[in-house]
Design a protein around this motif. Structure first.
Motif, PDB file in Angstrom:
ATOM      1  N   HIS A 199       0.802  -1.223   0.000  1.00  0.00           N
ATOM      2  CA  HIS A 199       0.000   0.000   0.000  1.00  0.00           C
ATOM      3  C   HIS A 199       0.836   1.275   0.000  1.00  0.00           C
ATOM      4  O   HIS A 199       0.432   2.285  -0.580  1.00  0.00           O
ATOM      5  CB  HIS A 199      -0.945   0.007   1.213  1.00  0.00           C
TER       6      HIS A 199
ATOM      7  N   VAL B 289      -6.442  -6.351   6.474  1.00  0.00           N
ATOM      8  CA  VAL B 289      -7.679  -5.566   6.443  1.00  0.00           C
ATOM      9  C   VAL B 289      -8.625  -6.030   7.541  1.00  0.00           C
ATOM     10  O   VAL B 289      -9.224  -5.218   8.260  1.00  0.00           O
ATOM     11  CB  VAL B 289      -8.359  -5.667   5.062  1.00  0.00           C
TER      12      VAL B 289
ATOM     13  N   ARG C  41      -6.664   0.245   6.732  1.00  0.00           N
ATOM     14  CA  ARG C  41      -7.997   0.829   6.661  1.00  0.00           C
ATOM     15  C   ARG C  41      -8.056   1.719   5.427  1.00  0.00           C
ATOM     16  O   ARG C  41      -7.182   2.559   5.221  1.00  0.00           O
ATOM     17  CB  ARG C  41      -8.297   1.653   7.912  1.00  0.00           C
ATOM     18  N   THR C  42      -9.091   1.525   4.637  1.00  0.00           N
ATOM     19  CA  THR C  42      -9.224   2.281   3.392  1.00  0.00           C
ATOM     20  C   THR C  42     -10.120   3.487   3.615  1.00  0.00           C
ATOM     21  O   THR C  42     -11.227   3.370   4.144  1.00  0.00           O
ATOM     22  CB  THR C  42      -9.833   1.400   2.280  1.00  0.00           C
TER      23      THR C  42
END
Length: 324
Positions: free
Chosen positions: A26, A54, A60-61
């Protein structure tokens, strides 16, 4: 706290690996095969580790909507009214009606250009300032994206306005590569008996029958007071008829089918004179798209979505906020 407890239950070396893989993917932008090669683990394990990160809250998106995009507001309206999709056009609080119409037309044009994939049978209401703005903002498609564009309602207003309605149908058909199917008659007749004569006419009956197989309806939402554009074009109905509609509880209409504040269809002698798609037929169309805005119409738009007359709404920011 539940995530914190879940992380505490995982071995420290496993947490370290999860965090390392998550950062590589990420933050550093490495692809899964690269991570697998560098850490000497399999690619399926990398995928599992990312998924686990996740689940544990290590990753965390967050989606940050750019200015002028109102994704959260759209979702709230969708959930509140059970709509399939809501699109909010970016307008400021002091925008005049012409600016709102242009913004709605642009938003609706992009929606149609994006979602028309071919084989569609599109019904279009005859006269609407927002649909006119939509057609004017659309670009021709390189390949056909619709089979038919059907005029669902006869012409509304004076002869010039009725000609404009025909032009909208023809223009939308040309833009989408479809066959245009016109309804060459007034949208509101003098009596129910006259309407009965029209619906058996060989040039009218096939058009009304074509409404039975529509995959999409593109409509405006009218308020009980005619819009300035419709007023200038010649009202479809006399001012003397408005008190009767108001006393019946009418707040707006779709294709000249009036409804009350709860969205319930108001059946009346007026309804028997309308030459166009029947309410039950309209409700069966899978995708019913309304392009409507302006605070003047907010009550009518709210009633239209409450009553299920539409399931896709393209509106402006002020009306969107008022719906909640």
């Amino acid at each position: 706290m539940a995530e914190r407890y879940a992380v505490d239950e995982v071995a420290t070396d496993q947490i370290r690996l999860l965090t390392k893989v998550a950062r590589m993917y990420h933050e550093r932008g490495m692809r899964q095969p690269q991570i697998a090669q560098q850490l000497h683990i399999s690619q399926p394990r990398v995928s599992r580790l990312l998924k686990r990160a996740v689940e544990l809250g290590i990753v965390r998106t967050t989606v940050l909507a750019p200015r002028g995009v109102y994704a959260e507001l759209e979702e709230q309206i969708e959930q509140a009214y059970g709509l399939t999709e809501v699109i909010v056009a970016d307008t400021d609080d002091h925008a005049d009606e012409s600016h709102v119409m242009r913004a709605l037309g642009s938003a609706a044009a992009v929606y149609l250009e994006t979602t028309l994939m071919g084989g569609e049978r599109i019904g279009v209401s005859s006269w609407s300032s927002t649909i006119l703005a939509t057609v004017e903002a659309m670009h021709p498609r390189p390949t056909p994206v619709a089979d038919q564009v059907v005029q669902m309602l006869g012409g509304v207003g004076n002869v010039t306005a009725q000609t404009q309605a025909t032009r909208i149908t023809g223009r939308l058909a040309a833009l989408t590569g479809a066959q245009a199917v016109y309804l060459p008659a007034p949208g509101l007749l003098a009596s129910g008996d006259m309407r009965q004569m029209f619906i058996t006419d060989p040039s009218i009956e096939p058009v009304l029958r074509a409404c039975d197989d529509l995959t999409m309806a593109l409509v405006g939402v009218g308020s009980i007071e005619p819009s300035p554009l419709l007023r200038e074009s010649g009202n479809a109905f006399a001012e003397s008829e408005l008190p009767g509609l108001r006393s019946a509880g009418a707040v707006g209409d779709v294709c000249m089918r009036f409804f009350d504040s709860a969205g319930a269809h108001i059946e009346s002698a007026f309804d028997e004179r309308v030459l166009g798609i029947a309410p039950a037929t309209l409700m069966r169309v899978p995708r019913r798209v309304a392009v409507a805005g302006g605070l003047r119409k907010s009550n009518a738009i709210r009633a239209a979505v409450r009553g299920g007359w539409v399931n896709v709404l393209i509106t402006d920011l002020q009306v969107a906020r008022s719906l909640l």
